[in-house]
Design a protein around this motif. Structure first.
Motif, mmCIF file in Angstrom:
data_model
loop_
_atom_site.group_PDB
_atom_site.id
_atom_site.type_symbol
_atom_site.label_atom_id
_atom_site.label_comp_id
_atom_site.label_asym_id
_atom_site.label_seq_id
_atom_site.Cartn_x
_atom_site.Cartn_y
_atom_site.Cartn_z
ATOM 1 N N ALA A 170 100.044 31.251 -94.198
ATOM 2 C CA ALA A 170 101.239 30.497 -94.867
ATOM 3 C C ALA A 170 101.772 32.287 -94.817
ATOM 4 C CB ALA A 170 100.757 30.288 -96.087
ATOM 5 N N GLY A 171 102.962 32.306 -95.230
ATOM 6 C CA GLY A 171 103.899 32.883 -95.862
ATOM 7 C C GLY A 171 105.335 32.934 -95.944
ATOM 8 N N VAL A 172 105.947 34.070 -96.587
ATOM 9 C CA VAL A 172 107.097 34.337 -96.498
ATOM 10 C C VAL A 172 108.383 35.713 -96.312
ATOM 11 C CG1 VAL A 172 107.433 35.142 -99.111
ATOM 12 C CG2 VAL A 172 109.130 34.322 -98.186
ATOM 13 N N ILE A 173 108.841 35.895 -95.063
ATOM 14 C CA ILE A 173 109.673 36.800 -94.691
ATOM 15 C C ILE A 173 110.802 37.259 -96.402
ATOM 16 C CG2 ILE A 173 111.321 37.269 -92.892
ATOM 17 C CD1 ILE A 173 110.542 35.686 -91.214
ATOM 18 N N LEU A 174 109.985 38.651 -96.287
ATOM 19 C CA LEU A 174 111.149 38.817 -97.570
ATOM 20 C C LEU A 174 112.187 40.225 -97.396
ATOM 21 C CD1 LEU A 174 107.682 40.292 -99.721
ATOM 22 C CD2 LEU A 174 109.471 38.365 -100.094
ATOM 23 N N SER A 175 112.279 40.398 -96.405
ATOM 24 C CA SER A 175 113.480 41.419 -95.915
ATOM 25 C C SER A 175 113.374 41.571 -93.925
ATOM 26 C CB SER A 175 113.596 42.604 -96.668
ATOM 27 O OG SER A 175 114.036 43.623 -96.132
ATOM 28 N N PRO A 226 126.156 44.640 -80.715
ATOM 29 C CA PRO A 226 125.445 45.581 -81.670
ATOM 30 C C PRO A 226 125.647 44.551 -83.358
ATOM 31 C CG PRO A 226 127.614 46.686 -81.227
ATOM 32 C CD PRO A 226 128.001 45.301 -79.516
ATOM 33 N N LEU A 227 125.171 43.561 -83.277
ATOM 34 C CA LEU A 227 125.105 43.100 -84.132
ATOM 35 C C LEU A 227 124.108 43.760 -85.554
ATOM 36 C CD1 LEU A 227 124.867 39.721 -82.148
ATOM 37 C CD2 LEU A 227 126.664 40.333 -84.317
ATOM 38 N N GLU A 228 124.552 43.883 -87.368
ATOM 39 C CA GLU A 228 123.244 44.536 -87.854
ATOM 40 C C GLU A 228 123.041 43.334 -88.017
ATOM 41 O OE1 GLU A 228 122.879 47.479 -89.010
ATOM 42 O OE2 GLU A 228 124.364 48.421 -88.365
ATOM 43 N N ILE A 229 121.368 42.859 -88.576
ATOM 44 C CA ILE A 229 120.910 42.275 -89.582
ATOM 45 C C ILE A 229 121.230 41.913 -90.854
ATOM 46 C CG2 ILE A 229 118.732 41.060 -89.989
ATOM 47 C CD1 ILE A 229 117.195 42.350 -87.294
ATOM 48 N N LEU A 230 122.003 40.684 -91.818
ATOM 49 C CA LEU A 230 122.507 41.465 -92.529
ATOM 50 C C LEU A 230 121.143 40.380 -93.240
ATOM 51 C CD1 LEU A 230 126.442 40.671 -92.991
ATOM 52 C CD2 LEU A 230 124.842 43.032 -92.558
ATOM 53 N N SER A 231 120.681 39.222 -92.857
ATOM 54 C CA SER A 231 119.704 38.688 -93.649
ATOM 55 C C SER A 231 118.813 37.628 -92.735
ATOM 56 C CB SER A 231 119.722 37.539 -94.978
ATOM 57 O OG SER A 231 120.880 36.355 -94.543
ATOM 58 N N LEU A 232 117.576 38.047 -93.373
ATOM 59 C CA LEU A 232 116.196 37.390 -92.082
ATOM 60 C C LEU A 232 115.514 36.645 -93.071
ATOM 61 C CD1 LEU A 232 115.054 37.231 -89.543
ATOM 62 C CD2 LEU A 232 113.943 38.858 -90.117
ATOM 63 N N SER A 233 115.696 35.284 -93.434
ATOM 64 C CA SER A 233 114.623 34.537 -94.449
ATOM 65 C C SER A 233 113.614 33.440 -93.739
ATOM 66 C CB SER A 233 115.595 34.164 -95.457
ATOM 67 O OG SER A 233 117.245 33.640 -95.042
ATOM 68 N N GLY A 234 112.724 33.289 -94.495
ATOM 69 C CA GLY A 234 111.899 32.154 -93.789
ATOM 70 C C GLY A 234 110.959 31.523 -94.081
ATOM 71 N N VAL A 238 106.663 30.585 -87.228
ATOM 72 C CA VAL A 238 107.708 31.505 -88.423
ATOM 73 C C VAL A 238 108.940 30.844 -88.196
ATOM 74 C CG1 VAL A 238 109.299 33.522 -88.041
ATOM 75 C CG2 VAL A 238 106.960 33.688 -87.181
ATOM 76 N N HIS A 239 109.650 29.554 -89.554
ATOM 77 C CA HIS A 239 111.141 29.019 -89.639
ATOM 78 C C HIS A 239 111.831 30.306 -90.025
ATOM 79 C CE1 HIS A 239 113.503 25.615 -90.963
ATOM 80 N NE2 HIS A 239 113.949 26.212 -90.109
ATOM 81 N N VAL A 284 111.905 34.885 -109.056
ATOM 82 C CA VAL A 284 112.838 34.953 -108.101
ATOM 83 C C VAL A 284 112.487 33.852 -106.778
ATOM 84 C CG1 VAL A 284 111.288 36.414 -107.070
ATOM 85 C CG2 VAL A 284 113.620 36.823 -106.603
ATOM 86 N N ILE A 285 113.727 33.980 -106.003
ATOM 87 C CA ILE A 285 113.922 32.763 -104.993
ATOM 88 C C ILE A 285 113.847 33.754 -104.007
ATOM 89 C CG2 ILE A 285 115.345 31.343 -104.000
ATOM 90 C CD1 ILE A 285 116.998 31.033 -106.384
ATOM 91 N N LEU A 286 112.489 33.685 -103.076
ATOM 92 C CA LEU A 286 112.131 34.291 -101.956
ATOM 93 C C LEU A 286 112.424 33.782 -100.816
ATOM 94 C CD1 LEU A 286 108.801 35.244 -102.899
ATOM 95 C CD2 LEU A 286 110.619 36.496 -103.636
ATOM 96 N N SER A 287 112.758 32.451 -100.938
ATOM 97 C CA SER A 287 113.318 32.193 -99.206
ATOM 98 C C SER A 287 114.014 30.443 -99.211
ATOM 99 C CB SER A 287 111.979 32.028 -98.349
ATOM 100 O OG SER A 287 112.583 31.624 -97.131
ATOM 101 N N GLY A 288 115.012 30.384 -99.351
ATOM 102 C CA GLY A 288 115.217 28.765 -98.625
ATOM 103 C C GLY A 288 115.861 28.823 -97.210
ATOM 104 N N VAL A 289 115.777 28.221 -96.309
ATOM 105 C CA VAL A 289 115.946 27.027 -95.130
ATOM 106 C C VAL A 289 115.966 25.367 -95.184
ATOM 107 C CG1 VAL A 289 115.265 29.115 -93.504
ATOM 108 C CG2 VAL A 289 114.061 27.558 -94.158
ATOM 109 N N GLY A 290 116.523 25.148 -94.206
ATOM 110 C CA GLY A 290 116.991 23.769 -94.053
ATOM 111 C C GLY A 290 118.449 23.742 -93.995
#
Lengths: 142, 142, 142
Positions: free
Chosen positions: A25-30, A65-73, A84-85, C27-33
């Motif tokens: 179980a986990g969260v992608i912080l950045s 070229p594409l900068e990763i602005l946000s990665l969340s899940g 991984v979602h 803090v909201i760490l993540s939201g996908v959907g």
């Protein structure tokens, strides 16, 4: 914390890390870094009733070229394996115009250079996705 | 948790906070607020080989109200000093059309009103960026 | 970790969760959907002096499938109640073109299917918003 190497597939690398580390179980912080190619899934139409199927989806590929602005899940367990979602927002620029794309992260997003990812494992939280008969999908707390 | 004041430079404030607090490793968990001006770096072309240089980059400036939609990134140590590496997604609106821009956070993003930032310090993790001879850049775990 | 159900209002659900769980700082760490409808607030003009009022704002509604690319923000206490302050980035697709919108999260963003949200409670941090006379707004550390 992971540094993904040149040519790595972003989703593939995340899956490899959580598998190797046994993250249940986990969260992608950045996630920050640069892609040279991307492939994204989006939803083009809503069915009358959940779930979404591939008829409702579009898969688009980008080579630039594409900068990763946000990665969340999140990372959950589905059918005994860590899943991984993640969703991603990406920027590119052409003729001094910034364009933004994004969507559900699928295989085909390839790191150019390096990407810096921070995942947080969540302990003592049950994030097992089980089969939900009504929607015929794997869902948390189903 | 920090509240940045009117007129603050977003990156400058983040750098000032991590320097003052002695943060050696960390992650930006959240940033919401409004900018009155922005300056962003993006990548317009890929070199044959890493690293990216300024020949591959575009620096663009914006003077308008811009909501900070996402602010993500990390704090590492580079050459003995804490270094904030962040990417930002911003929204603006004109004639009822929402436009989105984003990129690598550089100096020139100025807070209008206030911004609320949440950083998390990571303890017992070595996030020192060292010189990588092959790519001639500072890299984690190089 | 919360799974929001079909038809839920995104902001309403977040407010309901933090109220029920007694979260005073977070803090909201993540939201996908996926959303089926969205309503967003953006800033169209800057006043000479803070605060922003509704004269400076635009409220726009969207009725289409929209992936939640990023959901970020915080939970603070304002006038004795937990307050969710969140910004959202959303993607949609039409004729193989990805479009991105975003802004300040208000009521009217309706989940289609499910959304997976991860909040982190912050303990021992005072995140009370108090009335700031100068700007006539509720502000952290005012």
């Amino acid at each position: 914390m992971a540094r993904l190497k040149p040519g790595s597939d972003l989703l593939g690398s995340l899956q490899e890390i959580v598998g190797r580390e046994g993250v249940k179980a986990g969260v992608i912080l950045s996630g920050v870094g640069l892609l040279g190619e991307a492939r994204l899934r989006n939803c083009k139409s809503l069915p009358e009733k959940y779930p979404i199927t591939d008829e409702n989806r579009t898969y688009l590929s980008f080579s630039r070229p594409l900068e990763i602005l946000s990665l969340s899940g999140n990372i959950t367990m589905a059918e005994g394996n860590p899943l991984v979602h993640a969703h991603v927002t990406l920027s590119h620029v052409e003729e001094d115009e910034i364009g933004i794309i994004g969507g559900h992260l699928i295989e085909g997003c390839v790191i150019f250079g390096f990407a810096e990812i921070i995942l947080m494992e969540l302990k003592d939280i049950d994030m097992e996705k089980n089969y939900d008969k009504e929607t015929r999908t794997f869902q948390l707390f189903a």
